[in-house]
Write a protein that holds these residues in place. Structure first.
Motif, short mmCIF file in Angstrom:
data_model
loop_
_atom_site.label_atom_id
_atom_site.label_comp_id
_atom_site.label_asym_id
_atom_site.label_seq_id
_atom_site.Cartn_x
_atom_site.Cartn_y
_atom_site.Cartn_z
N ALA A 81 0.82 -1.20 0.00
CA ALA A 81 0.00 0.00 0.00
C ALA A 81 0.86 1.25 0.00
CB ALA A 81 -0.91 0.00 1.23
N GLU A 82 0.24 2.35 -0.41
CA GLU A 82 0.90 3.66 -0.29
C GLU A 82 0.88 4.08 1.18
OE1 GLU A 82 2.11 5.63 -2.67
OE2 GLU A 82 1.57 4.46 -4.43
N PRO A 83 1.88 4.85 1.62
CA PRO A 83 1.77 5.46 2.95
C PRO A 83 0.50 6.30 3.02
CG PRO A 83 4.00 5.69 2.09
CD PRO A 83 3.16 5.16 0.96
N GLU A 84 -0.15 6.22 4.15
CA GLU A 84 -1.39 6.97 4.35
C GLU A 84 -1.19 8.05 5.39
OE1 GLU A 84 -4.52 4.29 5.34
OE2 GLU A 84 -4.41 3.19 3.44
N VAL A 104 3.32 10.58 9.15
CA VAL A 104 2.98 11.16 7.85
C VAL A 104 1.73 12.03 8.02
CG1 VAL A 104 2.24 10.68 5.49
CG2 VAL A 104 3.96 9.23 6.56
N VAL A 105 1.86 13.32 7.68
CA VAL A 105 0.69 14.21 7.73
C VAL A 105 0.38 14.78 6.35
CG1 VAL A 105 1.06 14.82 10.15
CG2 VAL A 105 2.06 16.25 8.36
N GLY A 106 1.33 14.68 5.42
CA GLY A 106 1.11 15.23 4.08
C GLY A 106 1.49 14.23 3.01
N LEU A 107 0.59 14.02 2.05
CA LEU A 107 0.80 13.11 0.93
C LEU A 107 1.20 13.90 -0.31
CD1 LEU A 107 -2.33 10.83 1.47
CD2 LEU A 107 -0.02 10.52 2.40
N PRO A 108 1.69 13.24 -1.36
CA PRO A 108 2.04 13.97 -2.58
C PRO A 108 0.89 14.82 -3.10
CG PRO A 108 2.84 11.71 -2.69
CD PRO A 108 2.00 11.80 -1.45
N GLY A 109 1.19 16.10 -3.36
CA GLY A 109 0.18 17.03 -3.84
C GLY A 109 -0.52 17.83 -2.76
N ASP A 110 -0.40 17.42 -1.49
CA ASP A 110 -1.04 18.13 -0.38
C ASP A 110 -0.34 19.47 -0.13
OD1 ASP A 110 -2.89 16.16 0.14
OD2 ASP A 110 -1.84 15.33 1.87
N SER A 111 -1.11 20.42 0.38
CA SER A 111 -0.53 21.65 0.93
C SER A 111 -0.61 21.56 2.44
CB SER A 111 -1.28 22.89 0.41
OG SER A 111 -2.62 22.90 0.86
N ILE A 112 0.49 21.89 3.10
CA ILE A 112 0.62 21.75 4.56
C ILE A 112 1.05 23.09 5.14
CG2 ILE A 112 1.77 20.54 6.44
CD1 ILE A 112 0.04 18.70 4.79
N GLN A 113 0.41 23.45 6.25
CA GLN A 113 0.81 24.68 6.94
C GLN A 113 0.48 24.56 8.42
OE1 GLN A 113 -1.26 28.34 5.86
NE2 GLN A 113 0.54 29.58 6.35
N MET A 114 1.31 25.19 9.25
CA MET A 114 1.01 25.34 10.68
C MET A 114 0.62 26.79 10.92
SD MET A 114 1.44 22.44 12.32
CE MET A 114 1.63 22.92 14.05
N PRO A 196 5.84 17.53 -2.98
CA PRO A 196 6.11 17.08 -4.36
C PRO A 196 5.64 15.64 -4.60
CG PRO A 196 8.06 18.04 -3.33
CD PRO A 196 7.07 17.81 -2.24
N GLU A 197 5.51 15.30 -5.84
CA GLU A 197 5.15 13.93 -6.23
C GLU A 197 6.23 12.97 -5.73
OE1 GLU A 197 2.87 10.93 -7.59
OE2 GLU A 197 2.34 13.08 -7.58
N GLY A 198 5.79 11.84 -5.19
CA GLY A 198 6.72 10.82 -4.72
C GLY A 198 7.38 11.13 -3.40
N GLN A 199 6.89 12.18 -2.67
CA GLN A 199 7.49 12.54 -1.40
C GLN A 199 6.38 12.76 -0.36
OE1 GLN A 199 11.07 14.95 -1.46
NE2 GLN A 199 10.86 15.27 -3.66
N TYR A 200 6.81 12.87 0.91
CA TYR A 200 5.86 12.92 2.02
C TYR A 200 6.30 13.98 3.04
CZ TYR A 200 4.33 8.67 -0.18
OH TYR A 200 3.88 7.77 -1.12
#
Length: 262
Positions: A81-84, A104-114, A196-200
């Motif tokens: 499976a992919e990391p979730e 893991v809190v962000g998947l490829p394509g996600d935008s993350i901010q605190m 980015p794609e392929g990163q977390y």
């Protein structure tokens, strides 16, 4: 003469048994599970210093670091499976030759901010439900001999160190515990990160005491974690030692045997 030959054969059989056992153990460790000991407090209170767990190396398929040898028949994401979002993973730091463990809190394509200590994923805030404080002794901890960062500071050595504790619910419904040492601290407010794609994007549950994807590698942080650096998923704590060494069985924490990592 016959007795000597029989003794020699017995020794040889013992040697072969030991060699086979070591080979099996090596293959098992390479292909399936890898032991990991928690050296720091960045994942409190989900994981404590001294927790000993096995990393599931098959969870996401084999990557460069989960199976770095040619004996692996599969590679990449052919299976697994992919990391979730919400998974706790062990990975090789992208620039340091060290294994880290984070969530893991962000998947490829996600935008993350605190923002003000609250995690936002694709513009949606994770909910925080206050819980009873996490309390520990204020003292030097683990092999790194670090002092915890307390929300009730200043605290003298040997005193009770409190951490504000919340149940955080990520978008998608995954719940886990996070700690907070105060408001307005470093990394409580960040720019928007686009994964980015392929990163977390990974973070420690001890939010004010974790050098993670919020911190660039140039400042000793993790940055984005490539899939190739993921070793596996942390699923269950086998046992936990509150002492300086794992072999000190009298310091083992009785409430953490075979505890699921949530």
């Amino acid at each position: 003469m016959a007795a000597a030959a029989k003794k020699k054969d017995g020794i040889w059989e013992t040697v072969k048994t030991v060699v086979y056992a070591l080979l099996i153990a090596g293959v098992f460790r390479t292909l399936f599970f890898q032991p990991f000991w928690i050296p720091s407090g960045s994942m409190k209170d989900t994981l404590l210093i001294g927790d000993f767990l096995f990393v599931n190396k098959m969870a996401y398929g084999y990557s460069r670091y989960s199976c770095p040898f040619a004996i692996c028949p599969f590679s990449g994401r052919i299976w697994g499976a992919e990391p979730e979002r919400g998974d706790v993973i062990v990975f090789r730091h992208p620039t340091q030759n060290t294994d880290f463990i984070k969530r893991v809190v962000g998947l490829p394509g996600d935008s993350i901010q605190m923002r003000n200590g609250v995690l936002y994923v694709n513009g949606q805030a994770a909910t925080l439900e206050p819980e009873e404080p996490f309390v520990e002794v204020y003292d030097y901890q683990g092999p790194q001999r670090n002092l915890p960062l307390c929300s009730n500071r200043p605290v003298g050595l040997g005193g009770e160190c409190e951490h504000e504790r919340f149940t955080e619910t990520l978008p998608g419904g995954v719940e886990h515990s996070v700690l907070n040492a105060g408001d307005g601290l470093q990394n409580d407010n960040t720019a928007v990160f686009v994964v980015p794609e392929g990163q977390y994007f990974v973070m420690g549950d001890n939010r004010d005491n974790s050098s993670d994807s919020r911190v660039p590698r140039t400042r000793g942080g993790v940055g984005f974690v490539p899939y190739e650096n993921i070793i596996g998923r942390a699923d269950r704590i086998m046992f936990s030692s509150a002492g300086e060494r794992m072999v000190y069985f009298w310091t083992w924490r009785g409430d953490r045997f075979f505890r699921a990592v949530e």
